[in-house]
Design an enzyme around this catalytic site. Structure first.
Site, PDB file in Angstrom:
ATOM      1  N   PRO A   1       4.863  -5.053  -0.826  1.00  0.00           N
ATOM      2  CA  PRO A   1       4.741  -3.909  -1.729  1.00  0.00           C
ATOM      3  C   PRO A   1       4.558  -4.354  -3.175  1.00  0.00           C
ATOM      4  CG  PRO A   1       7.042  -4.268  -1.145  1.00  0.00           C
ATOM      5  CD  PRO A   1       6.242  -5.311  -0.402  1.00  0.00           C
TER       6      PRO A   1
ATOM      7  N   GLY B   1       0.785  -1.234   0.000  1.00  0.00           N
ATOM      8  CA  GLY B   1       0.000   0.000   0.000  1.00  0.00           C
ATOM      9  C   GLY B   1       0.813   1.279   0.000  1.00  0.00           C
TER      10      GLY B   1
ATOM     11  N   CYS C   1     -14.148   2.392 -27.588  1.00  0.00           N
ATOM     12  CA  CYS C   1     -15.473   2.927 -27.869  1.00  0.00           C
ATOM     13  C   CYS C   1     -16.197   3.193 -26.555  1.00  0.00           C
ATOM     14  CB  CYS C   1     -16.232   1.927 -28.733  1.00  0.00           C
ATOM     15  SG  CYS C   1     -17.675   2.668 -29.428  1.00  0.00           S
TER      16      CYS C   1
HETATM   17  C1  LIG Z   1      -3.133  -8.401   0.223  1.00  0.00           C
HETATM   18  C2  LIG Z   1      -2.431  -7.395  -0.585  1.00  0.00           C
HETATM   19  N1  LIG Z   1      -1.098  -7.264  -0.448  1.00  0.00           N
HETATM   20  C3  LIG Z   1      -0.398  -6.375  -1.176  1.00  0.00           C
HETATM   21  C4  LIG Z   1      -1.009  -5.547  -2.083  1.00  0.00           C
HETATM   22  C5  LIG Z   1      -0.162  -4.591  -2.841  1.00  0.00           C
HETATM   23  O1  LIG Z   1      -0.528  -3.304  -2.639  1.00  0.00           O
HETATM   24  P1  LIG Z   1       0.302  -2.117  -3.289  1.00  0.00           P
HETATM   25  O2  LIG Z   1       0.454  -2.393  -4.716  1.00  0.00           O
HETATM   26  O3  LIG Z   1      -0.507  -0.920  -2.997  1.00  0.00           O
HETATM   27  O4  LIG Z   1       1.628  -2.086  -2.579  1.00  0.00           O
HETATM   28  C6  LIG Z   1      -2.394  -5.625  -2.252  1.00  0.00           C
HETATM   29  C7  LIG Z   1      -3.101  -4.714  -3.173  1.00  0.00           C
HETATM   30  O5  LIG Z   1      -3.632  -3.691  -2.772  1.00  0.00           O
HETATM   31  C8  LIG Z   1      -3.121  -6.584  -1.486  1.00  0.00           C
HETATM   32  O6  LIG Z   1      -4.427  -6.713  -1.642  1.00  0.00           O
END
Ligand SMILES: Cc1ncc(COP(=O)(O)O)c(C=O)c1O
Ligand SMILES: N[C@@H](CCCC[NH3+])C(=O)O
Length: 448
Positions: free
Chosen positions: A290, A247, A360
């Site tokens: 991540p 996140g 479209c």
């Molecule tokens: C369980 C889980 N882990 C990791 C991620 C990776 O998140 P981000 O790409 O925001 O780092 C997500 C996606 O939001 C997720 O659902």
């Protein structure tokens, strides 16, 4: 400008030492270009941030949903990271890429029996169990195979991350995980501990995506550790792993101010330590997942401009040869992006246009107000930045548009890692069926 991006004397955008005009000529457009040096730099920032914390055990599992291809998984494997997969397809890609199964973690709120069987066959490192259905199914499957597997339980901490509501996942009203506040998670811990085949190593939460502050992570950890303390006392549960998901926010436009990676990691580690001290618990391994922050800024999509439309007093449209089929995020989340004219990068961006796609669909506008040179017109190249996460991976075949090619660039070299789809690729599955029905006239007659 991100990573290795530069502008050369001809005013062309270069990435990884490659002129984008040459890339367009060689590989065509639209084209996803990945700056692999920047991906490695991001990974190293995460590692360094963890290494500041002496004695800490940690794992970084790249969330492959952000961008999963064989070459990307191989890069992740070479960098020694773990991998988060959420489907049989992502798991298959990881295994085919040669990823060490012990470092694969399997997510998902509705894993099928065959997907779980694949995971058990491959002896992956951990399954992140999302619900009671899965808990029961996995225990049954392990019992039948006389196999054990490490699990984490995904919990919903009831924390609202400050981000778009469609990409928030930690709030109580979520399809993911066991809620902490209503006893669901307590029951899941109890059942997991009773299971002879499931080795409950810890818990997992993911509060959302594209987050620019640390409070949400700290809040989720405090709530989780409070429950861990109760479980330790009530069920003698020992927390080996605390996984706080992904996140971490990235830069798309001027409005985005991502924190340095170490700010997130320091908050996560320090808060976990504080809570362990408070409850007299042993410090667990800290895992993160991540996705966007590893690949987002490293990806650029290159398009060729085609038609344009000027509506006096209203808006000017400039259309490119891709759109929502290669980047659904503007239409899905009102996501914002920055673009430049990649072959006229030294010209002033003195004209505002709506950068439209070719699908479209009126909503197929990649950037509502893109600043580009007045002269940017048919035949010119437009580069949209920060498209490395959830672009290729969320691409569709809307309007039967073929998916673009993917190239990795580094040190003046480009390697094609996914070839452009062809029209033949598009109808491959249909053809298999058409041949079948043409050969089964008996069946057709029977129906009539
Ligand atoms: C369980 C889980 N882990 C990791 C991620 C990776 O998140 P981000 O790409 O925001 O780092 C997500 C996606 O939001 C997720 O659902
Ligand atoms: N796909 C989303 C993020 C959700 C990721 C998975 N939980 C995006 O493009 O921002």
């Amino acid at each position: 400008m991100f990573g290795t991006q530069t502008i050369n004397e001809q005013g062309h955008l270069c990435i990884g030492g490659m002129d984008t005009k040459d890339l367009a000529k060689e590989f065509g457009t639209p084209l996803y270009i990945y700056d692999t040096a920047l991906i490695k730099q991001k990974i190293s920032e995460f590692k360094q941030a963890f290494n500041q914390h002496e004695g800490l055990k940690w794992q970084i599992a790249y969330a492959s949903k952000a961008f999963s291809t064989v070459a990307m998984i191989q890069l992740i494997d070479q960098q020694g990271l773990s991998l988060d997969v959420v489907s049989g397809g992502e798991l298959y890609t990881a295994l085919k890429a040669g990823m060490n199964p012990e470092r694969i973690h399997f997510h998902g709120n509705n894993k099928s029996e065959s997907e779980l069987a694949m995971a058990l066959d491959a002896k992956i490192g951990a399954v992140i169990v999302d619900n009671f259905y899965e808990l029961k199914l996995l225990e049954k499957m392990c019992a039948e195979r006389n196999q054990e597997i490490a699990i984490l339980l995904r919990v919903t901490p009831g924390v609202e991350a400050h981000t778009h509501e469609f990409i928030m996942t930690g709030q109580d009203d979520s399809k993911f995980g066991f809620n902490l506040d209503n006893g669901m998670a307590d029951e899941a811990v109890k059942r997991s501990l009773r299971s002879p085949h499931l080795n409950l190593k810890g818990i997992h939460s993911h509060i959302g995506s594209q987050i620019f502050e640390t409070d949400g992570f700290a809040g989720a950890i405090r709530i989780m550790m409070k429950h861990v303390d109760t479980w330790a006392r009530d069920f003698a549960f020992q927390l080996d792993v605390l996984n706080v998901g992904g996140g971490f926010g990235i830069h798309y436009t001027e409005g985005d101010n991502p924190l340095p990676i170490e700010r997130y990691i320091d908050t996560i580690v320090d808060t976990t330590e504080e809570e362990c001290t408070r409850y007299n618990l042993t410090m667990p391994e800290v895992w993160i997942e991540p996705g966007r922050s590893v690949v987002g800024e490293a990806g650029t999509t290159l398009y060729t401009v085609g038609s344009s439309k000027k509506i006096p007093g209203i808006r000017n449209y400039l259309s490119v040869d891709g759109g929502m089929s290669d980047n659904i995020r503007p239409s899905l989340y009102q996501a914002q992006y920055k673009a430049i004219c990649a072959n006229k990068a030294l010209e002033p961006a003195d004209s505002q246009v709506a950068l439209a796609g070719k699908c479209c669909e009126s909503g197929d506008v990649l950037i509502k107000e893109a600043d580009l040179p007045e002269s940017c017109s048919a035949g010119d190249l437009v580069a949209v930045f920060s498209t490395g996460a959830y672009g290729y991976s969320m691409a569709s075949h809307y309007n039967r548009i073929t998916n673009p090619a993917v190239v990795f660039v580094e040190n003046g070299e480009a390697s094609l890692v996914v070839r452009r789809e062809t029209y033949e690729d598009l109808i491959r599955q249909d053809m298999a069926l058409n041949n079948l029905s043409r050969n089964s006239s008996q069946y057709e007659n029977a129906k009539n």
